[in-house]
Scaffold this active site. Structure first.
Site, PDB file in Angstrom:
ATOM      1  N   ASP A  26      30.753 -44.986 -16.477  1.00  0.00           N
ATOM      2  CA  ASP A  26      30.231 -43.894 -17.307  1.00  0.00           C
ATOM      3  C   ASP A  26      29.032 -44.405 -18.093  1.00  0.00           C
ATOM      4  O   ASP A  26      29.170 -45.291 -18.941  1.00  0.00           O
ATOM      5  CB  ASP A  26      31.336 -43.407 -18.250  1.00  0.00           C
ATOM      6  N   ASN A  28      26.855 -42.375 -19.968  1.00  0.00           N
ATOM      7  CA  ASN A  28      26.427 -41.565 -21.125  1.00  0.00           C
ATOM      8  C   ASN A  28      27.526 -41.307 -22.139  1.00  0.00           C
ATOM      9  O   ASN A  28      27.336 -40.515 -23.062  1.00  0.00           O
ATOM     10  CB  ASN A  28      25.827 -40.238 -20.653  1.00  0.00           C
ATOM     11  N   ASP A  30      30.529 -39.805 -21.977  1.00  0.00           N
ATOM     12  CA  ASP A  30      31.319 -38.573 -22.017  1.00  0.00           C
ATOM     13  C   ASP A  30      32.708 -38.750 -21.392  1.00  0.00           C
ATOM     14  O   ASP A  30      33.452 -37.789 -21.263  1.00  0.00           O
ATOM     15  CB  ASP A  30      30.567 -37.429 -21.324  1.00  0.00           C
ATOM     16  N   ASP A  34      29.378 -41.386 -13.589  1.00  0.00           N
ATOM     17  CA  ASP A  34      28.199 -40.634 -13.175  1.00  0.00           C
ATOM     18  C   ASP A  34      27.317 -41.481 -12.259  1.00  0.00           C
ATOM     19  O   ASP A  34      27.578 -42.668 -12.028  1.00  0.00           O
ATOM     20  CB  ASP A  34      27.415 -40.149 -14.393  1.00  0.00           C
ATOM     21  N   ASP A 205      34.565 -34.310   5.510  1.00  0.00           N
ATOM     22  CA  ASP A 205      35.875 -34.093   4.904  1.00  0.00           C
ATOM     23  C   ASP A 205      36.676 -33.038   5.666  1.00  0.00           C
ATOM     24  O   ASP A 205      36.151 -31.956   5.977  1.00  0.00           O
ATOM     25  CB  ASP A 205      35.678 -33.634   3.444  1.00  0.00           C
ATOM     26  N   GLU A 270      37.036 -37.415   8.719  1.00  0.00           N
ATOM     27  CA  GLU A 270      38.379 -37.523   8.145  1.00  0.00           C
ATOM     28  C   GLU A 270      39.272 -36.554   8.908  1.00  0.00           C
ATOM     29  O   GLU A 270      39.010 -35.349   8.944  1.00  0.00           O
ATOM     30  CB  GLU A 270      38.383 -37.161   6.660  1.00  0.00           C
TER      31      GLU A 270
END
Length: 536
Positions: A26, A28, A30, A34, A205, A270
């Protein structure tokens, strides 16, 4: 089987590192990982010696299923950053010699996608047939008996259209009509968008869910094999809601697109379910479909047994026209293997043996973030659960959240260095002791071993692209041979808690070149393993 007349492709035998963006780093504060956080930590990934990263979805999404419900295929969700951040990630990865593979979700979208918002308005708009719609039965019930993977009928009523729409997963994930040429064109355009930004391949996916039986035929009941049934989905054979015969034709369109770009672009499917072996072979057959397929042989297995490994490997015998397999012991949908397969007393030794075994398999290898640290499954309290399937089926369905917890970077930092604030999922209680900084300082750690074994795999043509033949698969001993380009290796593993003695014929013609336990010679410690090379 790879074409021996073509030059070696980077993805043949590659080691690919899966990153779950919400949980890696992370940047930033929060509490959610990211893209800039990933970019800042790519040096760690590159230090492992892997060939590529695979990023789970980071696209615009309401996050009902944490990114697998896409509302804009061609943008980055603000919680992860912006397109410029993705471009920076691509640039940094390529500078470090890492290829970038991203998820593509082609079987369904979010119900907040503009395509679905238009489709549900009426039955005559330009997107009217982009999703799977059907009238109710005369008494108002759903069109057929199909069930959702996440529980309940695979149909939800929509009053605006006066019809049901289909969803194989959450009701917020309406099923795309993969038979529609217009839908296929848009998905191809999406793939082109990301290829033009520099991605090196795609993981597709749940691609066997991409097309259904247009006649909406009822699925037959599944025979009771004694396995636990926690969802209505488990009571059916899924012959008609998925796995339509036209899926390979669409995959050929995708392959033609990728083949039109310079370099070797990679595709991996997948594929899960009872027919996964047949479908993986179908989706990768020849040289016009996908490069590889990613199955579930190990992801939900209750134990790592020699017979299981031998059976899985035996399904890919390298016959002419056969595709190229990919393997994983862990991922974002399955419990961490060291918690699933071994008791805590033997966990450290088992994690080392498991890493050697994975990196000796024929095919591509997927490492899940934190697997190089030996991360355990976290028991996430109900109050902290985020996984919609686990919440809906509590406590019978094992939460996927326990394998998605934050990556521990620093043992002495708040939240193990993942974030400056409380993360979206709790850090595992034992994870700070396994953090990157702790293992970086210990040359005997699993992290250092992983680097050594990845380098060993890359240095051995027999491991990267060679043939495989099982020599023994007993109660606790597994042995197989790998051969390529004049190199002949013997890989031996003790999957049991007792020492074992095993030696090949003509031991003087074998030289042990790698091992992860202490005993000398051919004696294997509990959860030990070795690789020997044949000498002339």
């Amino acid at each position: 089987m790879p074409d021996p007349t073509t030059p070696h492709r980077w993805w043949l035998g590659a080691v690919i590192y899966q990153i779950y963006p919400r949980s890696f780093a992370d940047s930033n504060g929060d509490g959610i990982g990211d893209l800039p956080g990933i970019t800042a930590r790519l040096d760690h990934v590159a230090s492992l010696g892997v060939d590529a990263i695979w990023l789970s979805p980071f696209f615009t999404s309401p996050m009902k299923d944490f990114g697998y419900d896409v509302s804009d295929y061609r943008d980055v969700d603000p919680i992860f950053g912006a397109l410029a951040d993705f471009d920076a990630l691509i640039g940094r990865a390529h500078a470090l010699g890492l290829k970038v593979v991203i998820d593509q979700v082609y079987s369904h979208t979010s119900d907040a996608h503009p395509w679905f918002e238009r489709s549900r308005v009426d039955r005559s708009n330009p997107c009217a047939d982009w999703y799977v719609w059907a009238d109710a039965k005369p008494e108002g019930s759903p069109p057929n008996n199909w069930q959702s993977v996440f529980g309940g009928p695979a149909w939800t009523w929509d009053a605006r259209r006066g019809q049901y729409y289909m969803h194989n997963f959450l009701r917020e994930q309406p099923q795309l009509n993969g038979h529609s040429p217009a839908v296929q064109d848009e998905l191809i355009a999406t793939a082109r968008f990301w290829l033009d930004r520099g991605v090196d391949g795609f993981r597709l996916d749940a691609i066997n869910f991409a097309m259904h039986d247009p006649a909406l035929t009822d699925n037959p009941p599944a025979p009771d094999d004694g396995a636990p049934r926690t969802r209505p989905f488990d009571y059916q054979l899924h012959e008609y809601n998925q796995s339509h015969a036209d899926i390979p034709v669409f995959l050929e369109r995708i392959r033609r697109l990728l083949d039109g770009y310079p370099g070797d672009r990679f595709t991996v499917a997948e594929v899960g379910g009872a027919e996964s072996d047949r479908e993986m072979k179908l989706f990768t057959r020849g040289h016009e479909r996908l490069n590889s397929a990613y199955g579930f042989d190990f992801l939900y297995a209750p134990a790592l047994a020699p017979a299981l490994v031998a059976e899985a490997l035996g399904r890919w015998p390298a016959t002419p026209g056969e595709g190229w397999p990919s393997w994983a012991f862990e991922n974002h949908d399955a419990p961490r293997a060291v918690s699933r397969w071994i008791d805590p007393a033997h966990r450290a030794a088992f994690a080392r043996m498991k890493m050697l075994l994975l990196l000796c398999l024929r095919g591509n290898v997927f490492l899940y973030y934190g697997e190089e640290l030996g991360l355990t499954q976290v028991d996430v309290p109900f109050a902290d659960l985020q996984d919609p399937e686990a919440i809906a089926n509590w406590p019978r369905t094992l939460s996927r959240d326990g394998a998605r917890t934050p990556m521990p970077w620093r043992s002495d930092a708040p939240f193990a260095g993942f974030s400056a604030t409380k993360p979206w999922l709790p850090v595992g209680a034992d994870h700070p002791a396994l953090a990157v900084d702790v293992q970086e300082a210990d040359a005997g750690s699993l992290l250092w071993l992983t680097r050594r074994l990845v380098a060993f795999r890359h240095a051995c043509p027999a491991l990267s692209v060679g043939t495989l033949s099982v020599v023994e698969a007993g109660v606790q001993l597994l042995a197989f041979e790998r051969q390529a380009e004049g190199q002949h290796l013997l890989c031996v593993f003790n999957l049991g808690a007792e020492p074992a003695d095993w030696a090949p014929n003509e031991t003087d013609r074998w030289r042990i070149v790698e091992r992860i336990d202490d005993p000398g010679g051919w004696r294997l410690a509990p959860y030990g393993g070795l690789v020997a090379e044949r000498v002339t």
